[in-house]
Motif scaffolding. Structure first.
Motif, PDB file in Angstrom:
ATOM      1  N   PHE A  69     -34.966  11.926  63.134  1.00  0.00           N
ATOM      2  CA  PHE A  69     -35.378  11.070  61.942  1.00  0.00           C
ATOM      3  C   PHE A  69     -34.337  10.109  61.605  1.00  0.00           C
ATOM      4  O   PHE A  69     -33.087  10.697  61.731  1.00  0.00           O
ATOM      5  N   ARG A  70     -34.585   8.958  61.052  1.00  0.00           N
ATOM      6  CA  ARG A  70     -33.546   7.892  60.403  1.00  0.00           C
ATOM      7  C   ARG A  70     -33.553   8.193  58.903  1.00  0.00           C
ATOM      8  O   ARG A  70     -34.648   8.569  58.389  1.00  0.00           O
ATOM      9  N   VAL A  71     -32.476   8.388  58.772  1.00  0.00           N
ATOM     10  CA  VAL A  71     -32.116   8.486  57.142  1.00  0.00           C
ATOM     11  C   VAL A  71     -31.403   7.692  56.177  1.00  0.00           C
ATOM     12  O   VAL A  71     -30.353   7.207  56.989  1.00  0.00           O
ATOM     13  N   GLN A  72     -31.772   7.141  55.131  1.00  0.00           N
ATOM     14  CA  GLN A  72     -30.716   6.185  54.391  1.00  0.00           C
ATOM     15  C   GLN A  72     -30.110   7.035  53.564  1.00  0.00           C
ATOM     16  O   GLN A  72     -30.301   7.403  52.462  1.00  0.00           O
ATOM     17  N   ALA A  73     -28.847   7.002  53.955  1.00  0.00           N
ATOM     18  CA  ALA A  73     -27.775   7.524  53.307  1.00  0.00           C
ATOM     19  C   ALA A  73     -26.828   6.631  52.395  1.00  0.00           C
ATOM     20  O   ALA A  73     -26.936   5.281  52.861  1.00  0.00           O
ATOM     21  N   PRO A  74     -26.116   7.055  51.673  1.00  0.00           N
ATOM     22  CA  PRO A  74     -25.176   6.197  50.834  1.00  0.00           C
ATOM     23  C   PRO A  74     -24.228   5.196  51.733  1.00  0.00           C
ATOM     24  O   PRO A  74     -23.703   4.050  51.591  1.00  0.00           O
TER      25      PRO A  74
END
Length: 257
Positions: free
Chosen positions: A106-111
């Motif tokens: 999965f792709r995750v939008q992290a800081p």
């Protein structure tokens, strides 16, 4: 320092690294979709100046001009990677639990930017955003997915999301040429190494209401731990014996003066 002590030191340090990896794998045996670390070692040979000279016999001598090569082997870490083999499936019945079957993440939008994870234990935050356990948004069609309160969430095998039966987007599922080279960043997430390009996954399916188990085999890791402990003890004994021989030789030489 004797060559034997130096070689044993490298061997002990190598087994210390191996033991740390095994301990980390065992500590995460119950972590959702955890992928175990693997490592391999190889011998690095230390060569002397005369090792690079062809030892051919001279026409004027009946013996070789140079001594036979003396090569010392010292183990070094040659490869460290993440084993992305498939883990078992555990049924939870939670509509926000997703298990991946096949090669992909999965792709995750992290800081700190785009990260990747295999674990599919998601939730909905106070703003209605689909997030992972650390509160980072799960990327859907390159952005975030907002789920209205009380909406029925269903996901098909290809990652398509439906809210109350209406299409709402597709989970961002990707893979890499060498997915095992992904770098751990903590919290069971990964970062792509420099130069690695995302690719659409093949033969990857999503199972809703399931979670993937970790792929750590406790018995195998325990056997490796015993082997590593015995190897470390063996190398420590070599260093101890070498030190005793050095002390004995120094004592005997001092008496000859």
């Amino acid at each position: 320092m004797r060559d034997s002590s130096l070689s044993a030191l490298f061997g002990a340090l190598s087994n210390e690294m191996r033991m740390s990896t095994i301990a980390n794998n065992l500590a995460n045996v119950n972590t959702t979709a955890y992928k175990k670390d693997t490592m391999a070692f190889h011998d690095v040979f230390t060569r002397f100046a005369h090792d690079n000279v062809v030892t051919t016999k001279s026409f004027l001598r009946d013996k070789d001009m140079f001594p036979d090569p003396n090569i010392m082997a010292k183990p070094r870490l040659s490869e460290q990677a993440v084993d992305f083999t498939q883990g078992g499936m555990q049924k939870t019945g939670n509509p926000l639990d997703f298990a991946l079957s096949g090669e992909g993440v999965f792709r995750v939008q992290a800081p700190e930017g785009i990260l990747y994870q295999r674990a599919g234990n998601f939730a909905v935050d106070v703003n209605g955003t689909l997030v992972n356990k650390d509160g980072h948004p799960i990327m859907v069609d390159g952005g975030q997915l907002n789920i209205p309160a009380g909406a029925e969430v269903t996901v098909d095998g290809g990652g398509g999301i439906y809210l109350d039966g209406q299409p709402a987007g597709n989970l961002d599922l990707v893979t890499f040429d060498t997915i095992g080279k992904l770098e751990r960043v903590g919290s069971n997430m990964f970062r792509a190494p420099e130069g690695a390009a995302e690719q659409p996954p093949e033969d990857l399916t999503v199972q809703q209401g399931f979670l993937e188990k970790g792929n750590v085999e406790v018995v195998t890791e325990m056997v490796s731990m015993i082997e590593s402990q015995r190897s470390f003890a063996m190398y420590a004994k070599v260093m101890q014996n070498s030190d005793q021989m050095d002390r004995k030789m120094i004592t005997q030489l001092s008496r000859l003066r």
